[in-house]
Design a protein around this motif. Structure first.
Motif, PDB file in Angstrom:
ATOM      1  N   LYS A  41       4.622-130.075  54.974  1.00 17.74           N
ATOM      2  CA  LYS A  41       5.301-129.942  53.677  1.00 17.74           C
ATOM      3  C   LYS A  41       5.943-128.563  53.562  1.00 17.74           C
ATOM      4  CE  LYS A  41       4.575-130.189  48.690  1.00 17.74           C
ATOM      5  NZ  LYS A  41       3.715-130.702  47.614  1.00 17.74           N
ATOM      6  N   TRP A  88       1.381-140.320  50.134  1.00 17.75           N
ATOM      7  CA  TRP A  88       2.265-139.366  50.813  1.00 17.75           C
ATOM      8  C   TRP A  88       3.527-139.165  49.986  1.00 17.75           C
ATOM      9  CZ3 TRP A  88       2.462-140.642  56.812  1.00 17.75           C
ATOM     10  CH2 TRP A  88       1.171-140.469  57.347  1.00 17.75           C
ATOM     11  N   GLU A  89       4.151-137.997  50.154  1.00 19.41           N
ATOM     12  CA  GLU A  89       5.405-137.729  49.444  1.00 19.41           C
ATOM     13  C   GLU A  89       6.566-138.095  50.369  1.00 19.41           C
ATOM     14  OE1 GLU A  89       4.199-133.664  48.697  1.00 19.41           O
ATOM     15  OE2 GLU A  89       4.113-134.070  46.552  1.00 19.41           O
ATOM     16  N   SER A  91       9.930-138.912  51.950  1.00 16.67           N
ATOM     17  CA  SER A  91      11.295-138.513  51.583  1.00 16.67           C
ATOM     18  C   SER A  91      12.155-138.438  52.837  1.00 16.67           C
ATOM     19  CB  SER A  91      11.286-137.158  50.878  1.00 16.67           C
ATOM     20  OG  SER A  91      10.772-136.171  51.748  1.00 16.67           O
ATOM     21  N   ARG A 110       7.668-136.923  55.658  1.00 17.48           N
ATOM     22  CA  ARG A 110       8.922-136.204  55.388  1.00 17.48           C
ATOM     23  C   ARG A 110       9.858-136.349  56.579  1.00 17.48           C
ATOM     24  NH1 ARG A 110       7.681-133.099  50.855  1.00 17.48           N
ATOM     25  NH2 ARG A 110       5.453-133.228  50.500  1.00 17.48           N
ATOM     26  N   GLN A 269      11.069-139.798  47.386  1.00 15.30           N
ATOM     27  CA  GLN A 269      11.132-138.553  46.613  1.00 15.30           C
ATOM     28  C   GLN A 269      12.403-137.795  46.987  1.00 15.30           C
ATOM     29  OE1 GLN A 269       8.010-136.894  45.229  1.00 15.30           O
ATOM     30  NE2 GLN A 269       6.738-138.697  45.584  1.00 15.30           N
TER      31      GLN A 269
END
Ligand code: ZN
Length: 275
Positions: A41, A88-89, A91, A110, A269
């Motif tokens: 991140k 999880w983010e 993106s 990510r 995201q």
């Protein structure tokens, strides 16, 4: 002496025991998945903010909408395969770099795609889904943490000496982020490649993308390597009989592909606020 001890504890917190991949393979795991996600991140946001400030992130909705749509459908399937990854983010960003044929997905979901991959390979949506599905599978199978372990064990070993001298907890996280950054540039093992091929074709089929595109995608990738090896090929070495294996796998997922008439989508995201 006390501060030095706390640094050792922090390093220990980054280190975990060995792990097993979804296909049952034992992995080198000096870095826990949660540490890999946190470090990724930090590395991702730093890189995307820098690229955004330099005007190197694609904002053209014709490009981003296509990538978001494909990725959103794939992630919905990834989450069904590994439910805890709903946290999880996830993106994706498109990096304006027409010379680079590459795409990657860090621990924690990510991702990045380079315009070179889109322009030079001219992939169909089905083929693009195979690239992204393959990348997502590397993250699902914890390959990023595995590569970070390698990065930490080699590069970071040298840097660690500096950390202990500095007695700085922040610096330790910095090294982990560096390792996360470095990990996406390290080649996957051929075993990891086979795992990502298998999981990738499955989630793409369930997301409504033709499994046969996995075969044509790698053909295009191979053809593109004629004019100098694409970055993607250097980080994704060809496992033995990849083409033969994909030709064997594709028919097995045709039914799932045909059944996916209205596949769900995951809301991605917006990773990089600075543009
Ligand atoms: Zn790969």
């Amino acid at each position: 002496m006390v501060r030095k001890y706390s640094a050792v504890v922090l390093v220990a917190a980054l280190v975990s025991a060995c792990a097993v991949s979804p296909t049952g393979r034992r992995q080198l795991s000096l870095v826990s998945e949660s540490s890999a996600i946190a470090a990724s991140k930090e590395a991702y946001l730093a890189q995307m903010n820098e690229l955004g400030a330099a005007g190197k992130l694609v904002t053209d909705p014709n490009v981003t909408r296509r990538i978001d749509q494909i990725t959103g459908r794939l992630v919905a399937q990834a989450v069904m395969l590994r439910p805890e990854t709903a946290q999880w983010e996830w993106s994706v960003e498109v990096i304006d770099d027409p010379e680079t044929i590459n795409a990657w997905c860090m621990a924690g979901g990510r991702m990045a795609v380079y315009t070179g991959l889109i322009q030079k390979l001219d992939p169909t949506d089905d083929e693009l889904a195979q690239v992204m599905g393959h990348e997502i599978s590397h993250a699902l199978a914890n390959h990023t943490a595995e590569k970070m372990s390698v990065a930490m064990a080699t590069q970071a070993g040298v840097a660690a000496a500096g950390i202990f001298a500095e007695d700085n907890a922040g610096a330790i996280m910095g090294v982990a982020a560096l390792a996360a950054q470095y990990a996406v540039q390290l080649p996957n093992s051929r075993t990891a490649e086979s795992e990502a091929d298998e999981i990738g074709i499955e989630i793409a089929a369930k997301a409504g993308y033709n499994p046969n595109a996995a075969v044509t995608l790698w053909e295009k990738m191979g053809a593109a390597s004629g004019e100098g090896p694409p970055q993607f090929m250097s980080t994704h070495p060809s496992p033995t009989n990849r083409q033969a294996r994909l030709r064997e796998l594709a028919p097995q997922w045709m039914e799932s592909y045909r059944a996916a008439t209205n596949p769900p989508t995951y809301q991605l995201q917006d990773a990089a606020p600075a543009r």
